[in-house]
Design a protein around this motif. Sequence first.
Motif, PDB file in Angstrom:
ATOM      1  N   GLY A  64      -2.681  34.582  59.109  1.00  0.00           N
ATOM      2  CA  GLY A  64      -1.389  35.214  59.318  1.00  0.00           C
ATOM      3  C   GLY A  64      -1.138  36.361  58.364  1.00  0.00           C
ATOM      4  O   GLY A  64      -1.582  36.351  57.212  1.00  0.00           O
ATOM      5  N   ALA A  65      -0.402  37.387  58.824  1.00  0.00           N
ATOM      6  CA  ALA A  65       0.067  38.514  58.013  1.00  0.00           C
ATOM      7  C   ALA A  65      -1.083  39.214  57.301  1.00  0.00           C
ATOM      8  O   ALA A  65      -0.917  39.758  56.218  1.00  0.00           O
ATOM      9  N   ARG A  66      -2.269  39.210  57.914  1.00  0.00           N
ATOM     10  CA  ARG A  66      -3.452  39.862  57.349  1.00  0.00           C
ATOM     11  C   ARG A  66      -3.821  39.324  55.971  1.00  0.00           C
ATOM     12  O   ARG A  66      -4.321  40.050  55.114  1.00  0.00           O
ATOM     13  N   GLY A  67      -3.535  38.055  55.764  1.00  0.00           N
ATOM     14  CA  GLY A  67      -4.114  37.391  54.610  1.00  0.00           C
ATOM     15  C   GLY A  67      -5.578  37.109  54.891  1.00  0.00           C
ATOM     16  O   GLY A  67      -6.164  37.619  55.859  1.00  0.00           O
ATOM     17  N   MET A  68      -6.209  36.282  54.049  1.00  0.00           N
ATOM     18  CA  MET A  68      -7.608  35.934  54.242  1.00  0.00           C
ATOM     19  C   MET A  68      -7.814  34.460  53.968  1.00  0.00           C
ATOM     20  O   MET A  68      -7.181  33.894  53.065  1.00  0.00           O
ATOM     21  N   LEU A 106      -4.951  28.448  54.263  1.00  0.00           N
ATOM     22  CA  LEU A 106      -4.006  28.855  53.226  1.00  0.00           C
ATOM     23  C   LEU A 106      -2.867  29.686  53.786  1.00  0.00           C
ATOM     24  O   LEU A 106      -1.779  29.728  53.200  1.00  0.00           O
ATOM     25  N   ASN A 107      -3.103  30.359  54.910  1.00  0.00           N
ATOM     26  CA  ASN A 107      -2.083  31.194  55.540  1.00  0.00           C
ATOM     27  C   ASN A 107      -1.443  30.536  56.755  1.00  0.00           C
ATOM     28  O   ASN A 107      -0.716  31.195  57.502  1.00  0.00           O
ATOM     29  N   GLU A 108      -1.711  29.252  56.951  1.00  0.00           N
ATOM     30  CA  GLU A 108      -1.293  28.558  58.174  1.00  0.00           C
ATOM     31  C   GLU A 108      -0.039  27.730  57.924  1.00  0.00           C
ATOM     32  O   GLU A 108      -0.080  26.697  57.232  1.00  0.00           O
ATOM     33  N   ARG A 109       1.074  28.178  58.456  1.00  0.00           N
ATOM     34  CA  ARG A 109       2.319  27.417  58.314  1.00  0.00           C
ATOM     35  C   ARG A 109       2.164  26.022  58.918  1.00  0.00           C
ATOM     36  O   ARG A 109       1.473  25.834  59.909  1.00  0.00           O
ATOM     37  N   GLY A 110       2.804  25.039  58.307  1.00  0.00           N
ATOM     38  CA  GLY A 110       2.776  23.687  58.832  1.00  0.00           C
ATOM     39  C   GLY A 110       1.609  22.858  58.366  1.00  0.00           C
ATOM     40  O   GLY A 110       1.462  21.712  58.785  1.00  0.00           O
ATOM     41  N   THR A 111       0.747  23.404  57.498  1.00  0.00           N
ATOM     42  CA  THR A 111      -0.352  22.621  56.934  1.00  0.00           C
ATOM     43  C   THR A 111      -0.106  22.403  55.449  1.00  0.00           C
ATOM     44  O   THR A 111       0.618  23.149  54.791  1.00  0.00           O
ATOM     45  N   TYR A 137      -0.910  25.411  53.140  1.00  0.00           N
ATOM     46  CA  TYR A 137      -0.163  26.666  53.251  1.00  0.00           C
ATOM     47  C   TYR A 137       0.416  27.080  51.906  1.00  0.00           C
ATOM     48  O   TYR A 137       1.050  26.303  51.208  1.00  0.00           O
ATOM     49  N   ARG A 138       0.184  28.355  51.525  1.00  0.00           N
ATOM     50  CA  ARG A 138       0.678  28.885  50.259  1.00  0.00           C
ATOM     51  C   ARG A 138       1.416  30.193  50.430  1.00  0.00           C
ATOM     52  O   ARG A 138       1.532  30.973  49.501  1.00  0.00           O
ATOM     53  N   GLY A 139       1.925  30.451  51.616  1.00  0.00           N
ATOM     54  CA  GLY A 139       2.505  31.750  51.876  1.00  0.00           C
ATOM     55  C   GLY A 139       1.398  32.778  52.038  1.00  0.00           C
ATOM     56  O   GLY A 139       0.240  32.445  52.290  1.00  0.00           O
ATOM     57  N   TYR A 140       1.758  34.042  51.890  1.00  0.00           N
ATOM     58  CA  TYR A 140       0.745  35.087  52.023  1.00  0.00           C
ATOM     59  C   TYR A 140      -0.340  34.874  50.981  1.00  0.00           C
ATOM     60  O   TYR A 140      -0.081  34.798  49.782  1.00  0.00           O
TER      61      TYR A 140
END
Length: 387
Positions: free
Chosen positions: A311-315, A333-338, A341-344
């Motif tokens: 998401g949001a061009r993170g990696m 790391l960029n996946e909401r709901g897991t 997840y750490r934000g961007y």
Amino acid sequence: MRLRAAALTLAGLAVLAGCGTSTPKQRSEPHAHGAVAPQSRSVVQRWLTNAAPAGWDARSGRIVLNRRGADGLWDVYTAAPGGRRPRCISCRRPSFPGAGPDTQRGATDVVARPDGSFVLETVERAPHPGPIGWLATDPGKGLYNDVWVEKLDGSAAWRLTDPSSMGAIWPRFDHSGNRIVWADMREGADLSHPLGQWRMKLATVDWSTGAPRLRDVRTFDPQPGRFYEPYGFSPDGDRILFASDLHVRASTLAPSATNAQIWTVSSSLDPATVQRVSPGTTGGAFSNYNEFAAWVPGTDRILIARTHDAGARGMDYWTVGPDGSNPERVTFLNERGTKQYRGYTVAGGFAFDPRDGRRFVAGLSHDLMGRKLEAVFVTIGQRGLGR
């Protein structure tokens, strides 16, 4: 460690081919969103803040990492996996003769040899045009950086590359410590080459005199003007792993470097032996940007960091076969709901635990300027290894 492409450039560039071999076929792949619980692919545990890991010493068990000081300058530290009281090894300024008293230092690799453990580093030289410690001279951005090797205890260091070079990034040892590969800057950044123009260098390290030096230097630059960033050698030493926009086409709003891929080439540096590792097709800027890579110890898999599906061009981290087959997402790391997840999050450089081939320590950035850093331990599950 090279957060220029992974953080700063991901923000800045979002606004804004022919070596005699054919372009390898690009593999398509399904999206990984919700495909399987992240926990079956990896476990992520927090470690240190303000930390960018670069290597894991097999002899001492200590992790080599980079930290930015209150003065804005980078230095090299070592720490036990427990993380308490990291020790600076590059803060003894006289240990870098001719580099200047207050310049930036960043580790990229460590090797355990019979005569001790040694750390590869890039060190900002002084004097040079522009201010000391400015952004372009950060380790991993590389302007006015030279390649050095330092003892793990910080007691001595030797310059390996010619200070007449424009700069250097990502020197890496082979498994014996008798060869290194690095990227040498041939031209700086511009709108068409936002990561600069580079070429790869390969050399033998001569340890015989007690003061390491390079000999038999060779150059890999099949498409001049491209970006090259090496990550080291295959377990048998026959191939070199690197990121590049080799064969990647540019568009009006997406310079080719914004969709760099992972490749291997034979240690002979023959352009005809280049093979693409990262899968998928490219679209807009950073739609399939790939950086940082290493063979997973004891397997035929390669771990890479990618923007694809993040998401949001993170990696996030993925594993793939040597030809890009069977891609498996390792982190979310960029996946909401897991739970991961750490934000961007931009997944950065990493180093494998020499005692556990499924475990690695990784550097993460949570802001576009690469200032909010943390290091985590990741243990890859069986599904993450394609099993």
